[in-house]
Design a protein around this motif. Structure first.
Motif, mmCIF file in Angstrom:
data_model
loop_
_atom_site.group_PDB
_atom_site.id
_atom_site.type_symbol
_atom_site.label_atom_id
_atom_site.label_comp_id
_atom_site.label_asym_id
_atom_site.label_seq_id
_atom_site.Cartn_x
_atom_site.Cartn_y
_atom_site.Cartn_z
ATOM 1 N N GLU A 142 0.796 -1.222 0.000
ATOM 2 C CA GLU A 142 0.000 0.000 0.000
ATOM 3 C C GLU A 142 0.830 1.274 0.000
ATOM 4 O O GLU A 142 0.694 2.120 -0.876
ATOM 5 C CB GLU A 142 -0.948 0.023 1.211
ATOM 6 C CG GLU A 142 -2.033 -1.022 1.153
ATOM 7 C CD GLU A 142 -2.978 -0.913 2.330
ATOM 8 O OE1 GLU A 142 -2.713 -0.090 3.236
ATOM 9 O OE2 GLU A 142 -3.966 -1.655 2.349
ATOM 10 N N LYS A 143 1.691 1.409 1.021
ATOM 11 C CA LYS A 143 2.412 2.667 1.184
ATOM 12 C C LYS A 143 3.916 2.435 1.249
ATOM 13 O O LYS A 143 4.381 1.412 1.747
ATOM 14 C CB LYS A 143 1.923 3.398 2.433
ATOM 15 C CG LYS A 143 0.476 3.854 2.313
ATOM 16 C CD LYS A 143 0.037 4.682 3.499
ATOM 17 C CE LYS A 143 -1.407 5.167 3.310
ATOM 18 N NZ LYS A 143 -1.875 5.979 4.455
ATOM 19 N N ARG A 153 1.777 6.809 -1.151
ATOM 20 C CA ARG A 153 0.964 5.745 -1.714
ATOM 21 C C ARG A 153 1.706 5.138 -2.882
ATOM 22 O O ARG A 153 2.322 5.837 -3.677
ATOM 23 C CB ARG A 153 -0.380 6.309 -2.203
ATOM 24 C CG ARG A 153 -1.402 5.231 -2.581
ATOM 25 C CD ARG A 153 -1.889 4.562 -1.350
ATOM 26 N NE ARG A 153 -3.051 3.725 -1.547
ATOM 27 C CZ ARG A 153 -3.007 2.405 -1.775
ATOM 28 N NH1 ARG A 153 -1.849 1.795 -1.901
ATOM 29 N NH2 ARG A 153 -4.106 1.714 -1.876
ATOM 30 N N CYS A 154 1.679 3.811 -2.984
ATOM 31 C CA CYS A 154 2.370 3.189 -4.117
ATOM 32 C C CYS A 154 1.366 2.711 -5.160
ATOM 33 O O CYS A 154 0.223 2.381 -4.855
ATOM 34 C CB CYS A 154 3.274 2.051 -3.657
ATOM 35 S SG CYS A 154 2.415 0.607 -3.047
ATOM 36 N N PHE A 155 1.828 2.693 -6.395
ATOM 37 C CA PHE A 155 1.020 2.275 -7.529
ATOM 38 C C PHE A 155 1.799 1.225 -8.325
ATOM 39 O O PHE A 155 2.986 1.012 -8.093
ATOM 40 C CB PHE A 155 0.697 3.475 -8.426
ATOM 41 C CG PHE A 155 0.040 4.610 -7.707
ATOM 42 C CD1 PHE A 155 -1.318 4.601 -7.472
ATOM 43 C CD2 PHE A 155 0.790 5.697 -7.258
ATOM 44 C CE1 PHE A 155 -1.937 5.652 -6.792
ATOM 45 C CE2 PHE A 155 0.186 6.742 -6.586
ATOM 46 C CZ PHE A 155 -1.180 6.716 -6.349
ATOM 47 N N ILE A 171 -3.649 0.284 -7.993
ATOM 48 C CA ILE A 171 -3.038 -0.078 -6.717
ATOM 49 C C ILE A 171 -3.090 -1.585 -6.526
ATOM 50 O O ILE A 171 -3.810 -2.299 -7.217
ATOM 51 C CB ILE A 171 -3.746 0.629 -5.553
ATOM 52 C CG1 ILE A 171 -5.225 0.212 -5.508
ATOM 53 C CG2 ILE A 171 -3.615 2.143 -5.667
ATOM 54 C CD1 ILE A 171 -5.990 0.744 -4.315
ATOM 55 N N GLU A 183 3.307 -6.809 3.659
ATOM 56 C CA GLU A 183 3.311 -5.404 3.283
ATOM 57 C C GLU A 183 4.434 -5.073 2.304
ATOM 58 O O GLU A 183 4.378 -4.054 1.622
ATOM 59 C CB GLU A 183 3.457 -4.521 4.530
ATOM 60 C CG GLU A 183 2.303 -4.626 5.509
ATOM 61 C CD GLU A 183 0.990 -4.157 4.912
ATOM 62 O OE1 GLU A 183 1.007 -3.156 4.176
ATOM 63 O OE2 GLU A 183 -0.038 -4.801 5.177
ATOM 64 N N SER A 211 5.890 5.355 -6.825
ATOM 65 C CA SER A 211 5.107 6.355 -6.118
ATOM 66 C C SER A 211 5.330 7.702 -6.782
ATOM 67 O O SER A 211 6.277 7.895 -7.541
ATOM 68 C CB SER A 211 5.494 6.419 -4.627
ATOM 69 O OG SER A 211 6.858 6.788 -4.496
#
Length: 219
Positions: A142-143, A153-155, A171, A183, A211
């Protein structure tokens, strides 16, 4: 749009030098900013100049001036910045910071990890899952840990033969190492990844975790 300022000084010569120095900062800026001194004057800042600065969203720069306390309180009430110094280079350095605050932030992309698709699975409840070998860096669910107070936030994006085939900024909906929800996974590890709104994977596709950071620009 030009950055609006008002300038004041203790004498005509100082005022002229201050104005020219600020215009030079603008001329030398790699971002090609414009500085527009809407009011210039010798002597203390006047309440009317504070009101004008408020209406124009301008800052007030003063060289070697003793301003009236009531005028400074008015500026504070109006959220008008009054910068006063008796050393010209310090005043100019502060002006650079003020000019920078008017600039829009820019987006900086950080690629945190890459992985290669080895297998593709259909799993109930998750849909299409890409079985990955992480080849570089880290993948995050997620982050992304960040130096800022708020983690980024990661993509994800999917590349096939060098071309991006995923759309938008999808995401992760699931990141697993074997059967465990995790995670983060690191280079050299295997994992299963599902991406929101994307189900088209082929063996050999490259997955990138990235990100986007909003970064303050400087004059």
């Amino acid at each position: 749009a030009p950055t609006l300022v008002t300038t004041g000084a203790d004498a005509d010569g100082s005022l002229s030098a201050l104005r020219e120095a600020m215009m030079e900062i603008a001329d030398e800026s790699r971002l090609h900013i414009q500085v527009d001194p809407i009011v210039t004057g010798v002597g203390p800042v006047l309440p009317s100049e504070v009101e004008m600065a408020k209406e124009s969203n301008a800052s007030i720069f003063c060289f070697n001036i003793k301003n009236d306390g009531a005028t400074l309180r008015l500026a504070d009430t109006k959220d008008v910045r009054v910068i006063n110094d008796d050393v010209i280079y310090r005043l100019l350095e502060e002006s650079r910071d003020i000019f920078s605050s008017y600039l829009p932030t820019k987006e900086v992309e950080h690629v945190h990890g890459r992985a290669k698709v080895g297998k593709v699975f259909e799993i109930g409840g998750l849909g299409t899952v890409a079985g990955l070998n992480v080849t570089e860096g880290n993948l995050y669910k997620e982050k992304v840990p960040s130096d800022t107070k708020v983690p980024l936030r990661c993509f994800y994006r999917v590349l096939r033969k060098g071309e991006v085939i995923s759309k938008g900024l999808p995401i992760s909906t699931s990141l697993k190492h074997f059967k465990d929800d995790v995670e983060e996974v690191s280079s050299g590890m295997e994992c299963g990844l599902s991406i929101d709104g994307h189900s088209d994977y082929e063996e050999g596709d490259i997955i990138e975790c990235f990100s986007i950071e909003e970064v303050k620009q400087e004059v």
